[in-house]
Every structure is written in C-alpha cells, then in structure tokens.
Design an enzyme around this catalytic site. Structure first.
Site, PDB file in Angstrom:
ATOM      1  N   ARG A 158       0.828  -1.225   0.000  1.00 52.77           N
ATOM      2  CA  ARG A 158       0.000   0.000   0.000  1.00 52.77           C
ATOM      3  C   ARG A 158       0.857   1.267   0.000  1.00 52.77           C
ATOM      4  NH1 ARG A 158      -2.045  -3.129   3.885  1.00 52.77           N
ATOM      5  NH2 ARG A 158      -4.170  -3.914   3.728  1.00 52.77           N
ATOM      6  N   ILE A 159       1.872   1.306   0.892  1.00 52.31           N
ATOM      7  CA  ILE A 159       2.645   2.546   1.039  1.00 52.31           C
ATOM      8  C   ILE A 159       3.569   2.738  -0.171  1.00 52.31           C
ATOM      9  CG2 ILE A 159       4.275   3.822   2.501  1.00 52.31           C
ATOM     10  CD1 ILE A 159       3.085   2.216   4.916  1.00 52.31           C
ATOM     11  N   ARG A 241      11.683   0.233   7.845  1.00 49.16           N
ATOM     12  CA  ARG A 241      12.267  -0.196   9.109  1.00 49.16           C
ATOM     13  C   ARG A 241      13.781  -0.033   9.036  1.00 49.16           C
ATOM     14  NH1 ARG A 241       8.252   0.578  11.272  1.00 49.16           N
ATOM     15  NH2 ARG A 241       6.908  -0.838  12.430  1.00 49.16           N
ATOM     16  N   GLU A 270      16.901   2.158  16.991  1.00 48.39           N
ATOM     17  CA  GLU A 270      16.365   3.464  17.379  1.00 48.39           C
ATOM     18  C   GLU A 270      15.795   3.408  18.796  1.00 48.39           C
ATOM     19  OE1 GLU A 270      13.554   3.650  14.003  1.00 48.39           O
ATOM     20  OE2 GLU A 270      11.940   3.772  15.473  1.00 48.39           O
ATOM     21  N   HIS A 288      11.273   8.956  13.268  1.00 51.41           N
ATOM     22  CA  HIS A 288      10.186   7.979  13.044  1.00 51.41           C
ATOM     23  C   HIS A 288       8.800   8.652  13.077  1.00 51.41           C
ATOM     24  CE1 HIS A 288       9.239   3.396  13.384  1.00 51.41           C
ATOM     25  NE2 HIS A 288       8.322   4.024  12.663  1.00 51.41           N
TER      26      HIS A 288
HETATM   27  C1  DGY Z   1       4.100   1.451  11.869  1.00 53.46           C
HETATM   28  O1  DGY Z   1       2.882   1.629  11.898  1.00 53.46           O
HETATM   29  O2  DGY Z   1       4.591   0.352  11.716  1.00 53.46           O
HETATM   30  C2  DGY Z   1       4.969   2.645  12.004  1.00 53.46           C
HETATM   31  O3  DGY Z   1       6.292   2.384  11.914  1.00 53.46           O
HETATM   32  C3  DGY Z   1       4.600   3.423  13.209  1.00 53.46           C
HETATM   33  O4  DGY Z   1       3.584   4.213  12.715  1.00 53.46           O
END
Ligand code: DGY
Length: 322
Positions: A158-159, A241, A270, A288
C-alpha cells in the site's frame, strides 16, 4: 471474557484513550508515556488479558515463555517485526495490526524525505537557524532536480504504491519497482516498470524508496554491495524499518560518495542514532514520524479498538496477523 484487564503500553491520542475507557471502563493507561521495558512488558503479559503495544516495545520470543494471562496483543501500528508472532501464536495469543489508515501519512513522509534530501532543505534550515545565511547567491546550496527523475520502489504494498503515485503524478517521475510477492503489473501508474530483482531497481533509480517489512530476510537487504549498485548521484529513502539497511555500510557509502545522500525516518536500534550519521550533511534524519498526523494516529488507535472488539465478541479480527 468479562471485564478484561487491559494494558496500553504508551500514551495514545486523547480521543482514542477516551473511547477505550468509554468502551471498557478501567484500563491501565501509560500516563507517563515511558517505555515499559522487558520487565514491564513481561508483567503485563502475566497480569493482563489484553496488551496493546506499539513499535517501541520489543516483544521477543523469551517474553512469551511460561505461563501468561494475555490472550490478545493489539499492535498500534502496521509493522509488527518487533513482535515474535510465531512465539505469540504458540503461547495462544492473537496478534493484530493497523494497516491502511496510515498509508497516506507515511507516503507523505517518504516524499518529505525525498524532497528534503534532494533540495538540501535540512542543511539550509540549519544554516538559517544558526544565523550563518549571508544571502542569495547563484551557487548557494544547489541540490538535485526531482521532476522527471526515476523513482525506484522496493516493496510495492500500500505505502510503496502511494509513494509511486505521488512521484509519478505529482513530479512526473518514471517508476521502476520490485516486490517479491505482489503481482499487479503497474498499479495503474502509466509506464511503471516491474523488474525482477532488487539490484535492478538500485541500478536504475535516481531515488530508491524502501517499503518492505523489517526483520527476517529483509534485515540488511541494503548492505555495502547493494549500495555499490546505486548511482553515485542517487538518493536512498527509508520510511520502512531501520534494520533493512546496514547502517554502518550506509554511513561509509555516504562518507565516500558511493551514493549522493539518504533520507531516513527509521534506524537500527532506534532511538539511538550513531554520531557518525548525525554528523553527515548528506543525510536528512527524522524521528520515526511516518504515520504522525493527528488523523492517522487517531485512526490507528480506533482500528486497534475495533480489532479488540471483534476478538472479545468471538469474531475473527479483520487485521489479524497471528
Ligand atoms: C508502523 O505503523 O509500523 C509505524 O512504523 C509506526 O507508525
């Protein structure tokens, strides 16, 4: 299960905490917003029926050993590589996540990183704030053009698709992508080109944006050899990530000019960030922030509550991952 004991591991947006309390009465909220740490998480798993963690909670296999009370882990976030889902499932725990509602916010963050690193926005802002700006001049902080440059996407979920659409329709960027499981030919993006390997994307793109899950085979997928495949003028963007990139190899590549720059929102280990990385001007570093809009974070919390409601009603939660 009547009156489940519910533990929330971090502060949530106020409307979501209020709704959780409205639905379930007494809930153990984390008003101090300090991470519980391994001891606190283990205690939560032993004492609560429901634990609602997030990406800052490391739930490794050792935390799921022995006798636990928890039956439901509702993760606040889409990524769940911080939870050993196999160990959780073995311990009889249902795990859910929050996909979809943070897609646009996270894609916007990836584009923010891309534009910032290309146009040296971090360097410029530091200069202005430090009172070092001496005025306009033709050679000042010249960056890289974005429009028309090739955008490489690794991980076309999706992203990844949302970033590709922003790049293509907003900035006229030709898109090249690789995803080991997705089979859509072009995701409705004219001219988008699926290639057969990560390496091809790395070699072809002017901007490479990472959108795969962390952990497992993706750990250090972008290592020194992968970075060496990129153009010396190319930029690497990571809003996925931290462990997908070998951070030490990236620092070396940024220092030596193997690649031109990096825009990072996530890090190995992190919130610790090595000073060698913090010192580099050809890296833009965000804390993040991927999904950090009020709308997105509220929607994520509401989705956790809906997953929980399904679980407590004996229905299959729609976002179950284990
Ligand atoms: C996620 O949703 O996995 C992000 O890294 C935090 O919003």
């Amino acid at each position: 299960m009547d009156e489940p004991v519910i533990v929330v591991t971090r502060r949530w947006p106020a409307p979501v905490e209020e709704e959780l309390v409205r639905r379930h009465g007494r809930v153990r909220l984390n008003r101090d917003d300090l991470p519980l740490g391994p001891g606190g998480l283990r205690a939560a798993l032993e004492q609560a029926d429901v634990v609602l963690p997030t990406v800052s909670d490391r739930l490794g296999a050792e935390l799921f050993e022995g006798t636990l009370r928890t039956k439901f882990l509702g993760n606040f976030g889409v990524g769940y590589d911080h939870i050993d889902t196999e160990a959780a499932a073995k311990a009889g725990i249902v795990v859910t996540n929050t996909p979809g509602v943070l897609t646009d916010a996270t894609a916007d963050t990836a584009m923010t990183l891309l534009l910032m690193i290309a146009r040296r926005a971090g360097e410029g802002e530091r200069e202005v704030r430090a009172g070092r700006w001496t005025g306009w001049r033709p050679t000042h902080l010249m960056g890289a053009e974005v429009t028309g440059k090739t955008l490489g996407i690794l991980g076309m979920g999706r992203i990844g698709v949302a970033v590709a659409r922003r790049g293509h329709f907003g900035f006229g960027m030709p898109v090249v992508f690789y995803d080991p499981v997705d089979v859509e030919p072009d995701h409705g993006i004219p001219g988008a080109r699926r290639v057969g390997t990560t390496g091809e994307v790395l070699a072809l793109a002017d901007f490479v944006s990472l959108h795969m899950p962390g952990g497992g085979a993706n750990t250090h997928l972008i290592d020194a050899a992968a970075l060496a495949r990129m153009k010396p003028t190319a930029f690497l963007i990571n809003s996925a990530r931290g462990d997908v990139i070998d951070q030490q190899a990236l620092i070396a590549a940024l220092r030596s000019g193997t690649i031109a720059g990096a825009g990072l929102d996530v890090y190995e280990g992190e919130p610790e960030i090595p000073h060698e990385l913090r010192e580099l001007d050809n890296a833009v570093l965000l804390p993040h922030l991927g999904s950090a809009t009020r709308q997105s974070r509220t929607a994520m919390g509401m989705l956790v509550l809906n997953n929980l409601q399904d679980f407590l009603a004996g229905r299959e939660p729609s976002c179950r991952v284990a």
